[in-house]
Design a protein around this motif. Structure first.
Motif, PDB file in Angstrom:
ATOM      1  N   CYS A 180      73.422 -23.417  27.561  1.00 42.00           N
ATOM      2  CA  CYS A 180      73.575 -22.247  28.430  1.00 42.00           C
ATOM      3  C   CYS A 180      72.591 -22.304  29.593  1.00 42.00           C
ATOM      4  CB  CYS A 180      73.371 -20.977  27.611  1.00 42.00           C
ATOM      5  SG  CYS A 180      71.982 -21.097  26.469  1.00 42.00           S
ATOM      6  N   ILE A 232      74.140 -16.789  17.983  1.00 38.37           N
ATOM      7  CA  ILE A 232      75.047 -15.743  18.474  1.00 38.37           C
ATOM      8  C   ILE A 232      76.479 -16.277  18.549  1.00 38.37           C
ATOM      9  CG2 ILE A 232      75.606 -14.315  20.505  1.00 38.37           C
ATOM     10  CD1 ILE A 232      72.014 -15.079  19.751  1.00 38.37           C
ATOM     11  N   VAL A 233      76.643 -17.558  18.827  1.00 31.78           N
ATOM     12  CA  VAL A 233      78.006 -18.113  18.941  1.00 31.78           C
ATOM     13  C   VAL A 233      78.412 -18.876  17.681  1.00 31.78           C
ATOM     14  CG1 VAL A 233      77.864 -18.265  21.459  1.00 31.78           C
ATOM     15  CG2 VAL A 233      77.274 -20.269  20.086  1.00 31.78           C
ATOM     16  N   GLY A 288      64.826 -19.441  21.624  1.00 35.09           N
ATOM     17  CA  GLY A 288      65.759 -20.371  22.282  1.00 35.09           C
ATOM     18  C   GLY A 288      67.021 -19.719  22.787  1.00 35.09           C
ATOM     19  N   CYS A 289      66.938 -18.429  23.189  1.00 31.44           N
ATOM     20  CA  CYS A 289      68.073 -17.740  23.798  1.00 31.44           C
ATOM     21  C   CYS A 289      67.589 -17.133  25.108  1.00 31.44           C
ATOM     22  CB  CYS A 289      68.629 -16.660  22.901  1.00 31.44           C
ATOM     23  SG  CYS A 289      69.909 -15.650  23.694  1.00 31.44           S
ATOM     24  N   PRO A 290      67.975 -17.671  26.253  1.00 33.92           N
ATOM     25  CA  PRO A 290      68.730 -18.904  26.469  1.00 33.92           C
ATOM     26  C   PRO A 290      67.976 -20.132  25.933  1.00 33.92           C
ATOM     27  CG  PRO A 290      68.608 -17.586  28.493  1.00 33.92           C
ATOM     28  CD  PRO A 290      67.672 -16.962  27.528  1.00 33.92           C
ATOM     29  N   HIS A 291      68.707 -21.232  25.783  1.00 30.87           N
ATOM     30  CA  HIS A 291      68.119 -22.477  25.288  1.00 30.87           C
ATOM     31  C   HIS A 291      66.778 -22.777  25.962  1.00 30.87           C
ATOM     32  CE1 HIS A 291      71.967 -24.641  23.630  1.00 30.87           C
ATOM     33  NE2 HIS A 291      71.544 -23.661  22.840  1.00 30.87           N
ATOM     34  N   LYS A 341      68.189 -10.692  24.931  1.00 34.61           N
ATOM     35  CA  LYS A 341      69.625 -10.967  24.824  1.00 34.61           C
ATOM     36  C   LYS A 341      70.008 -11.256  23.370  1.00 34.61           C
ATOM     37  CE  LYS A 341      73.440 -13.956  26.070  1.00 34.61           C
ATOM     38  NZ  LYS A 341      74.085 -14.864  27.000  1.00 34.61           N
ATOM     39  N   SER A 381      73.835 -15.393  31.333  1.00 34.99           N
ATOM     40  CA  SER A 381      72.405 -15.658  31.554  1.00 34.99           C
ATOM     41  C   SER A 381      72.210 -16.738  32.613  1.00 34.99           C
ATOM     42  CB  SER A 381      71.728 -16.082  30.244  1.00 34.99           C
ATOM     43  OG  SER A 381      72.244 -17.322  29.797  1.00 34.99           O
ATOM     44  N   CYS A 428      73.767 -21.882  18.986  1.00 30.62           N
ATOM     45  CA  CYS A 428      72.800 -20.796  18.824  1.00 30.62           C
ATOM     46  C   CYS A 428      73.380 -19.826  17.796  1.00 30.62           C
ATOM     47  CB  CYS A 428      72.525 -20.101  20.164  1.00 30.62           C
ATOM     48  SG  CYS A 428      73.777 -18.899  20.635  1.00 30.62           S
ATOM     49  N   ASN A 480      79.096 -24.835  27.769  1.00 34.32           N
ATOM     50  CA  ASN A 480      78.186 -23.972  27.022  1.00 34.32           C
ATOM     51  C   ASN A 480      78.067 -24.453  25.565  1.00 34.32           C
ATOM     52  OD1 ASN A 480      76.814 -21.764  28.157  1.00 34.32           O
ATOM     53  ND2 ASN A 480      77.930 -20.297  26.895  1.00 34.32           N
ATOM     54  N   PRO A 481      77.167 -23.846  24.779  1.00 34.89           N
ATOM     55  CA  PRO A 481      77.055 -24.221  23.365  1.00 34.89           C
ATOM     56  C   PRO A 481      78.322 -23.927  22.560  1.00 34.89           C
ATOM     57  CG  PRO A 481      75.112 -23.025  24.084  1.00 34.89           C
ATOM     58  CD  PRO A 481      76.106 -22.910  25.186  1.00 34.89           C
ATOM     59  N   TYR A 539      63.530 -16.306  15.731  1.00 28.75           N
ATOM     60  CA  TYR A 539      64.486 -17.070  16.538  1.00 28.75           C
ATOM     61  C   TYR A 539      63.978 -17.226  17.974  1.00 28.75           C
ATOM     62  CZ  TYR A 539      68.444 -18.301  19.388  1.00 28.75           C
ATOM     63  OH  TYR A 539      69.251 -18.912  20.311  1.00 28.75           O
ATOM     64  N   GLU A 569      78.960 -17.784  31.374  1.00 25.99           N
ATOM     65  CA  GLU A 569      77.640 -17.627  30.735  1.00 25.99           C
ATOM     66  C   GLU A 569      76.744 -16.737  31.598  1.00 25.99           C
ATOM     67  OE1 GLU A 569      76.251 -18.011  27.786  1.00 25.99           O
ATOM     68  OE2 GLU A 569      74.590 -17.010  28.786  1.00 25.99           O
TER      69      GLU A 569
END
Ligand code: F3S
Length: 391
Positions: free
Chosen positions: A118, A345-346, A284-287, A362, A138, A343, A79-80, A282, A136
């Motif tokens: 992700c 979030i992380v 790209g969540c998920p990528h 998300k 998602s 990302c 994952n990222p 933003y 993950e």
């Protein structure tokens, strides 16, 4: 729990203490849940590798396994992490760089693929009924609901242990009898652009596994829907009528019907008219996958620079850093912050904005809870219009 002779040997330490430890984690968790046996998997995906999430205890856990001399036994993706692998983000902090690079080094030396994404299915697409051990949320829900593969929502340590041993416990969504839709969600004229908010609504209101009727077959939007429902409601499988492969689920005859329309989901999205002050868009969540990245690129390429006080952050898998080198350069010249392998979030944001506007339910869910930032969920084209102005 029944174990094969080979599994007994691993557990007894015949291949070293680290493999024994990894299998012990799986056996203990599976045993506690009542699993009767272990099953081989073909792909593990390890989440929980960001130093800002796992800290020193997580780093030490990974370091210990590395020092135990173990290697991945099956195809394993990761994952990222918490840093932009391009090293040039003005929105995401590059701290703690050394700790993240240390984690990355151990994982890669253990033979895990340096994917830092992700959406591991862009590297290896699961097939129907294939057993996986993915972390993950998602990605897990996408694998179960879109590909018809079988995986539970594994925690980071368990997915890592599965990657090292090639096994997981036979339980939960690995069994057909647990893949049963018990509620029918009937969509009343909800456009795909609102699927992010719909996912949040489902996560918040539906506890059982649902089947969604009247869904428009737009995979990028369905990806946003599933990620949001997995985040807000812990879902691992949502059956998508006419899309989830047949025979990978069943529908309860007595499934109750629930009708949802646009006004039900508006309280989960917020309104673009609320945004003020410093704003980050933003995406790209998920990528982003290639289709989504190209859509975004096409929306931006005919526009000038971002408006004052507005920024745009875009997160993509590591593999695209090379594939889309020219496009990334072009976007950066337009002021877009494209980050690779991470990302917001992380990771840690350099400055907290007043608002984040995103197409991802998300991201909105976690940015509010983890970073305390006000968010609005809106369609991609509206976000680009707000941030850049009309074409
Ligand atoms: Fe991926 Fe980060 Fe969202 S890991 S699913 S972009 S929270």
């Amino acid at each position: 729990m029944y174990l094969t002779r080979e599994q007994e040997k691993i557990l007894a330490g015949e291949y070293g203490w680290a493999y024994a430890k990894a299998l012990e984690i799986i056996v203990k968790v599976g045993g506690a849940l009542g699993a009767e046996k272990l099953i081989p998997i073909t792909h593990a995906h390890v989440s929980g590798i960001s130093y800002t999430n796992i800290g020193d205890p997580g780093l030490e856990f990974i370091r210990d396994f590395y020092k135990g001399g173990v290697k991945a036994n099956v195809y394993t993706t990761i994952n990222p992490g918490c840093i932009d692998l391009l090293g040039s983000s003005r929105i995401i902090s590059d701290e703690p760089r050394d700790k993240q690079l240390e984690i990355n080094q151990y994982l890669e030396r253990m033979g895990f693929k340096p994917t830092y994404t992700c959406i591991p299915y862009i590297h290896r697409r699961p097939v129907v009924d294939e057993h996986l051990a993915w972390g993950e949320s998602s990605a897990v829900i996408f694998a179960n609901s879109v590909f018809g593969a079988r995986t539970n929502r594994e925690g980071g340590p368990l997915a890592l242990a599965a990657g090292l041993t090639g096994y997981t416990y036979y339980y939960g969504l690995h069994l057909l009898e647990n893949r049963v839709a018990e509620v029918k969600i009937v969509l009343e004229d909800i456009e795909p652009d609102y699927y992010g908010g719909l996912g949040l609504w489902i996560g918040d209101n539906i506890r059982e596994t649902p089947i969604i009727m009247n869904l428009k077959p737009s995979i990028p939007h369905i990806k946003l829907l599933l990620a949001a429902a997995a985040a807000s409601g812990g879902h691992g499988l949502i059956v998508l009528n006419n899309l989830t492969p047949p025979k990978t689920y069943s529908v309860d005859d007595s499934a109750e019907k629930i009708h949802v329309d646009k006004k039900d989901i508006m309280e989960y999205t917020g309104s673009l008219s609320d945004i003020q002050g410093e704003v980050i868009g933003y995406i790209g969540c998920p990528h982003l996958d290639p289709f989504e990245f190209e859509e975004l690129f096409n929306l931006i390429k005919t526009r000038e620079k971002l408006k004052k006080d507005y920024k745009l952050l875009v997160s993509i898998p590591r593999i695209y850093a090379d594939l889309y080198r020219d496009e990334i350069l072009f976007l950066k010249k337009r002021g877009v912050d494209v980050v690779v392998g991470t990302c917001p979030i992380v990771s840690i944001l350099r400055d907290k904005p007043d608002y984040i506007v995103t197409n991802s339910g998300k991201a909105a869910f976690y940015l509010k809870r983890l970073h305390g930032i006000d968010t609005v969920v809106a369609p991609l084209s509206n976000i680009i219009e707000i941030l850049f102005g009309d074409q």
